[in-house]
Write an enzyme that holds these catalytic residues in place. Sequence first.
Site, PDB file in Angstrom:
ATOM      1  N   PHE A   6     -14.129  -1.297  16.580  1.00 31.85           N
ATOM      2  CA  PHE A   6     -14.502  -1.024  17.981  1.00 31.85           C
ATOM      3  C   PHE A   6     -15.997  -0.733  18.104  1.00 31.85           C
ATOM      4  O   PHE A   6     -16.656  -1.201  19.040  1.00 31.85           O
ATOM      5  CB  PHE A   6     -13.686   0.148  18.534  1.00 31.85           C
ATOM      6  N   GLU A  39       4.086   1.790  -0.691  1.00 29.39           N
ATOM      7  CA  GLU A  39       4.938   2.066  -1.849  1.00 29.39           C
ATOM      8  C   GLU A  39       4.104   2.387  -3.086  1.00 29.39           C
ATOM      9  O   GLU A  39       4.528   3.172  -3.937  1.00 29.39           O
ATOM     10  CB  GLU A  39       5.895   0.903  -2.116  1.00 29.39           C
ATOM     11  N   LYS A  80       1.349   4.040  -3.036  1.00 26.92           N
ATOM     12  CA  LYS A  80       0.951   5.449  -2.883  1.00 26.92           C
ATOM     13  C   LYS A  80       2.140   6.381  -3.090  1.00 26.92           C
ATOM     14  O   LYS A  80       1.990   7.482  -3.615  1.00 26.92           O
ATOM     15  CB  LYS A  80       0.339   5.674  -1.500  1.00 26.92           C
ATOM     16  N   ASN A  83      -6.142   9.013   9.026  1.00 27.85           N
ATOM     17  CA  ASN A  83      -7.254   8.120   9.432  1.00 27.85           C
ATOM     18  C   ASN A  83      -8.598   8.844   9.508  1.00 27.85           C
ATOM     19  O   ASN A  83      -8.774   9.728  10.346  1.00 27.85           O
ATOM     20  CB  ASN A  83      -6.966   7.511  10.802  1.00 27.85           C
ATOM     21  N   TYR A 128       0.844  -1.199   0.000  1.00 27.29           N
ATOM     22  CA  TYR A 128       0.000   0.000   0.000  1.00 27.29           C
ATOM     23  C   TYR A 128       0.878   1.247   0.000  1.00 27.29           C
ATOM     24  O   TYR A 128       0.723   2.139  -0.831  1.00 27.29           O
ATOM     25  CB  TYR A 128      -0.896  -0.042   1.239  1.00 27.29           C
TER      26      TYR A 128
END
Length: 319
Positions: A191, A147, A149, A174, A145
């Site tokens: 969560f 590399e 990007k 995030n 992911y």
Amino acid sequence: MRVLITGAAGFLGSHLAERCLEADYEVIGVDNFITGSRDNAAYLDTFAGFRLIEHDISQPLFVPDEIDGVLHFASPASPVDYLELPIQTLKVGSLGTHNALGLALAKEARFLLASTSEVYGDPMVHPQPETYWGNVNPIGPRGVYDEAKRFAEAITMAYHTYHGVEARIARIFNTYGPRMRPGDGRVVSNFIVQALRGDPLTIYGDGSQTRSFCYVKDEVEGIFRLFHSDRVEPVNIGNPNEFTIRQLADTVLEETRSSSELQTLPLPKDDPKVRQPDISVARDVLDWEPQIQLREGIQRTLPYFQAQLDKYDAKARTI
Ligand code: NAD
Ligand code: UDP
């Protein structure tokens, strides 16, 4: 204005498409549904200005329409997804970005890349300014992911420099909110779903690692402003309020009034220990900063996940 958004059936792409439709743009969505949702596409279809092309953007795409903007959001984004789809992730970040840039060049359209805080890897500089070059393990599990990007940023700048494509690069931190897949494996969705179900909250490692969580409405507003700005170099778009994963778990438990317990599981390899955006550039150039803090963002997100779980339970009862 007519814009083409790759990854429009995904979490961020669908919110961005909605933001553009609200601004009276026509939106052409492109998605192959590898991690996207038919429900998101069906919702966007209720807008007259939206249409979807089902297509893998890692393959060249020809579109007859005139296009003013190409916003490239297609890519698995949850670590669980990109670890299951490593080659597709590398391809969409490299070949997919190449194809999306080729389209922008052919249409003389502005291009915006959805890049990521993962270009900083497990950072040695904290918080992370755009000038930091990062600390990425190219051959580790997250390398597929990160590399991809980093390559995507490099080819975007090359198309700008050598072909004159008007480029914008959003380094997204995030982000959470409604329309995340309940099972996509990221920490906020995990969560909330676990707390609502009364299942243990799965803390990876000792939970002292940190992240800075941005509510989707804020994130999309920052991206929208960046698209309309003159800034070519990358811009961090995220919420600088930083929390440990344990603090996030406590907040979710308080807001759901859940009595779920905490369960400790092994920390995944190369999991970044800290992450916080320095958003001085976004404040200065975009006159933007997040408005919705974590507790309120979680309150706004809970009804969506509750509805998703109710739908799932109702379906299970009919089987
Ligand atoms: P998501 O998985 O919900 O959405 C990604 C979308 O892209 C999905 O609809 C998927 O089907 C589509 N897609 C993937 N590969 C494709 C391909 N080859 N051709 C066509 N469509 C394809 O993820 P998201 O959270 O919405 O992330 C969207 C973008 O934002 C990604 O590029 C991601 O790297 C970036 N980003 C997101 C975050 C975040 O916190 N959500 C953080 C940093 C960067
Ligand atoms: N995490 C966790 N429990 C989970 C999912 C994730 O403790 O059920 C941790 C993960 O190890 C990382 C952080 O939460 O330290 C954020 O993970 P996420 O997958 O949301 O995104 P990342 O920032 O790692 O890409």
